[in-house]
Design a protein around this motif. Structure first.
Motif, PDB file in Angstrom:
ATOM      1  N   GLY A 111     -90.812  21.211   7.581  1.00 50.48           N
ATOM      2  CA  GLY A 111     -91.490  22.003   6.567  1.00 50.48           C
ATOM      3  C   GLY A 111     -90.551  23.025   5.986  1.00 50.48           C
ATOM      4  N   TYR A 112     -90.977  24.277   6.035  1.00 52.02           N
ATOM      5  CA  TYR A 112     -90.151  25.346   5.471  1.00 52.02           C
ATOM      6  C   TYR A 112     -88.762  25.318   6.098  1.00 52.02           C
ATOM      7  CZ  TYR A 112     -94.817  27.123   4.270  1.00 52.02           C
ATOM      8  OH  TYR A 112     -96.100  27.250   3.808  1.00 52.02           O
ATOM      9  N   SER A 113     -87.689  25.215   5.303  1.00 50.40           N
ATOM     10  CA  SER A 113     -87.814  25.379   3.861  1.00 50.40           C
ATOM     11  C   SER A 113     -87.323  24.149   3.087  1.00 50.40           C
ATOM     12  CB  SER A 113     -86.946  26.568   3.443  1.00 50.40           C
ATOM     13  OG  SER A 113     -85.592  26.309   3.831  1.00 50.40           O
ATOM     14  N   GLN A 114     -86.989  23.076   3.771  1.00 52.62           N
ATOM     15  CA  GLN A 114     -86.348  21.952   3.084  1.00 52.62           C
ATOM     16  C   GLN A 114     -87.240  20.719   2.945  1.00 52.62           C
ATOM     17  OE1 GLN A 114     -82.303  21.247   4.618  1.00 52.62           O
ATOM     18  NE2 GLN A 114     -82.383  23.247   5.606  1.00 52.62           N
ATOM     19  N   ASN A 115     -88.336  20.642   3.683  1.00 53.31           N
ATOM     20  CA  ASN A 115     -89.291  19.525   3.574  1.00 53.31           C
ATOM     21  C   ASN A 115     -88.603  18.169   3.719  1.00 53.31           C
ATOM     22  OD1 ASN A 115     -91.185  21.550   2.918  1.00 53.31           O
ATOM     23  ND2 ASN A 115     -90.753  21.325   0.735  1.00 53.31           N
ATOM     24  N   GLN A 116     -87.695  18.048   4.677  1.00 56.46           N
ATOM     25  CA  GLN A 116     -86.901  16.832   4.812  1.00 56.46           C
ATOM     26  C   GLN A 116     -87.347  16.010   6.009  1.00 56.46           C
ATOM     27  OE1 GLN A 116     -86.049  19.753   6.000  1.00 56.46           O
ATOM     28  NE2 GLN A 116     -84.148  19.756   7.169  1.00 56.46           N
ATOM     29  N   ILE A 117     -86.839  14.775   6.044  1.00 53.62           N
ATOM     30  CA  ILE A 117     -87.046  13.846   7.163  1.00 53.62           C
ATOM     31  C   ILE A 117     -85.662  13.489   7.692  1.00 53.62           C
ATOM     32  CG2 ILE A 117     -87.996  11.616   7.855  1.00 53.62           C
ATOM     33  CD1 ILE A 117     -89.694  11.882   5.170  1.00 53.62           C
ATOM     34  N   ILE A 118     -85.445  13.628   8.995  1.00 52.92           N
ATOM     35  CA  ILE A 118     -84.115  13.399   9.566  1.00 52.92           C
ATOM     36  C   ILE A 118     -84.191  12.314  10.631  1.00 52.92           C
ATOM     37  CG2 ILE A 118     -82.132  14.440  10.743  1.00 52.92           C
ATOM     38  CD1 ILE A 118     -82.952  17.123   9.682  1.00 52.92           C
ATOM     39  N   VAL A 119     -83.250  11.368  10.548  1.00 51.45           N
ATOM     40  CA  VAL A 119     -83.104  10.332  11.563  1.00 51.45           C
ATOM     41  C   VAL A 119     -81.934  10.727  12.453  1.00 51.45           C
ATOM     42  CG1 VAL A 119     -82.810   7.872  12.012  1.00 51.45           C
ATOM     43  CG2 VAL A 119     -83.940   8.628   9.908  1.00 51.45           C
ATOM     44  N   TRP A 120     -82.176  10.828  13.757  1.00 53.55           N
ATOM     45  CA  TRP A 120     -81.175  11.282  14.723  1.00 53.55           C
ATOM     46  C   TRP A 120     -80.812  10.152  15.681  1.00 53.55           C
ATOM     47  CZ3 TRP A 120     -79.973  16.559  14.179  1.00 53.55           C
ATOM     48  CH2 TRP A 120     -80.909  17.354  13.515  1.00 53.55           C
ATOM     49  N   ARG A 121     -79.554  10.158  16.140  1.00 52.79           N
ATOM     50  CA  ARG A 121     -79.139   9.280  17.227  1.00 52.79           C
ATOM     51  C   ARG A 121     -79.091  10.106  18.514  1.00 52.79           C
ATOM     52  NH1 ARG A 121     -74.664   6.957  15.329  1.00 52.79           N
ATOM     53  NH2 ARG A 121     -75.587   4.904  14.995  1.00 52.79           N
ATOM     54  N   TYR A 122     -79.788   9.591  19.537  1.00 55.00           N
ATOM     55  CA  TYR A 122     -79.811  10.300  20.817  1.00 55.00           C
ATOM     56  C   TYR A 122     -78.848   9.608  21.788  1.00 55.00           C
ATOM     57  CZ  TYR A 122     -81.604  12.712  24.906  1.00 55.00           C
ATOM     58  OH  TYR A 122     -81.712  13.486  26.027  1.00 55.00           O
TER      59      TYR A 122
END
Length: 524
Positions: free
Chosen positions: A445-456
């Motif tokens: 949400g605040y402040s970039q409203n992005q979706i991130i794909v992570w490698r664990y």
């Protein structure tokens, strides 16, 4: 929002339905029948004749008995190949070399700097292999005069000589790079597994979802094992079939109540609905019939989680209730410990642990029989809504904090240890693990409203997806584990292809919505 000019409607009207965007082969001739054929004009056979000739003074005079014997092998020639069909730009030095070599080069084989030769040489020996310029005559004379010492020289050396192993990634780099313009011949070859996986940066489908609430503490989207998406819009619940794109209105709570949470049972046939008045309803989705209503909470129910026939519900009244849908009682146990609204609730994959997050910045872990938390984590500094159990490692739990925290933390609930922490830079609204690879997705949400794909476990970013104009409050994953759907207060649901398919995936996959074409539709 822009919509298509024509929309379909489903019963009851006038809600708009989804509106999708939109020669015969011949026998090779023989040398006797076609003396001018390719076979007859080819080079003489290297095989010895059936009657080898003896050396004599008159060997130079041709006689009928000593005529040339041709092979029955067909030796293809690429002289007439149209390389323009492959969109291979000629090498800058090819015209210069052809002019320097004279008419013999044009009538013979393709020059060593032709696109085909450049590609073949680099594929076999690596992109840094020097050109072999010397002709066969020069090579023979140099090798006979210089002997074995000439074999190692670059100008006349044997191109198949032993040398250090060419790195595998150097060979791959010939055909495809990080970006297409980095490839030697872009658009011609694609090598599977030749680097970081390509994740589309745009959604392939968008559903308009009017009245999708912009409330951080609600959970209004869930995807069933039968590939049906449940969405709470205002006081109604709608079902969207991902295979047929059919929209069904499951229920209407009336003007006095609103949907606060939805949750599918593992079998995908029953849906739980939490309401603003503190009710928990169980619906048979196949028959669109309500089975029972439980009124044990005093305030809204914003979180739901299933464990076989046991349904857990979290409420603003700070409690968690276990409902056994086989029992007559509304609930079989009450869990207390949170000091504020319960907004996150997830059972582990083995159904042995329940994780709960609250607006009191606490993350608790419970076992199926405890009424007090067995593990308490207080490191977050904001509300904990985002909770996800790893399907790959027993006891691995991920949690995310709100605006004042912005961190994703990892816990080993088996050893009761805090493993790591990553500051994402923005409010963490949701987390979900991939079932096919060791990766996870977070929405913000605040402040970039992005979706991130992570490698664990490296927590390196594989992709950052943007498009929502409000906080990405809702997240669900498809039953095949390849697609995610995100929802936001901008009243849209967006579908993204982010994860690879499972290695042993069957052809009749449950997912029917994968694709690359963009479609804009309605959920109601």
């Amino acid at each position: 929002m822009d919509h298509h000019p024509h929309h379909h409607h489903f019963t009851p009207p006038p809600s708009p339905m989804e509106n999708s965007a939109a020669g015969a082969s011949s026998k090779p001739p023989t040398p006797a029948s076609t003396p001018n054929s390719r076979l007859a004009s080819g080079a003489p056979s290297s095989r010895p004749s059936a009657t080898p000739s003896q050396p004599s003074a008159h060997a130079s005079a041709p006689t009928p008995a000593s005529r040339t014997v041709y092979s029955d092998r067909f030796i293809p020639s690429r002289t007439g190949s149209n390389l323009a069909l492959f969109d291979l730009a000629p090498s800058p030095s090819s015209s210069h070399d052809a002019a320097a070599s004279g008419p013999t080069a044009s009538s013979g084989s393709a020059p060593a700097t032709s696109p085909y030769c450049v590609l073949l040489r680099a594929a076999l020996f690596g992109p840094d292999t020097p050109d072999r310029v010397a002709s066969s005559a020069t090579a023979c004379s140099s090798s006979s005069s210089a002997g074995a010492s000439a074999v190692g020289t670059p100008a006349t050396g044997n191109i198949f000589r032993f040398k250090a192993e060419v790195p595998r990634n150097a060979k791959r780099a010939l055909f495809s790079g990080e970006d297409e313009e980095d490839a030697l011949f872009p658009g011609i070859f694609t090598t599977r597994g030749s680097g970081p996986r390509k994740i589309p940066r745009s959604p392939y489908k968008v559903l308009d979802a009017p009245a999708l609430q912009d409330d951080f503490y609600l959970n209004l989207v869930d995807w069933s094992s039968h590939n049906v998406l449940a969405v709470g819009l205002g006081n109604c619940v709608y079902l969207w079939n991902a295979c047929s794109s059919k929209v069904t209105k499951l229920c209407d709570l009336g003007v006095d109540d609103n949907v606060c949470s939805v949750g599918w049972a593992q079998r995908g046939t029953h849906l739980a609905v939490g309401t603003n008045q503190g009710k928990v309803q169980i619906w048979d989705a196949t028959r669109c019939k309500r089975i029972r209503t439980m009124e044990s909470h005093r305030m809204r129910v914003g979180a739901l989680a299933w464990s076989s026939s046991l349904l857990s519900s979290g409420s603003r009244d700070k409690t968690i209730l276990h409902h056994d849908i086989r029992a007559q009682e509304d609930y079989v146990s009450k869990l207390t410990g949170h000091k504020s609204e319960v907004c996150g609730l997830k059972w582990s994959y083995d159904n042995r642990q329940l994780a709960s997050g609250g607006n009191d910045n606490r993350l608790f872990v419970w076992n199926p029989h405890s009424v007090q938390p067995v593990l308490k984590y207080t490191e977050h500094t904001a509300a904990v809504k985002a909770i996800a159990w790893s399907p790959h490692l027993h006891g691995l739990l991920a949690s995310g904090g709100g605006t004042a925290d912005r961190c994703i933390r990892f816990w080993n609930t088996t050893t009761n240890t805090h493993l790591s922490c990553v500051d994402t830079g923005s409010q963490v609204c949701n987390l979900v693990w991939s079932k096919n690879v060791n990766e996870l997705v977070s929405t913000h949400g605040y402040s970039q409203n992005q979706i991130i794909v992570w490698r664990y476990p490296t927590m390196s970013k594989l992709a950052t997806l943007t498009g929502h104009t409000y906080r990405v409050l809702y997240l669900a994953i498809s039953p095949d584990g390849q697609t995610i759907v995100t929802g936001a207060g901008d009243e849209t649901l967006r579908f993204w292809n982010v994860f690879p398919s499972p290695k042993s995936q069957s052809s009749d996959s449950l997912s029917c919505i994968g694709g690359t074409s963009f479609v804009r539709s309605y959920i109601r």
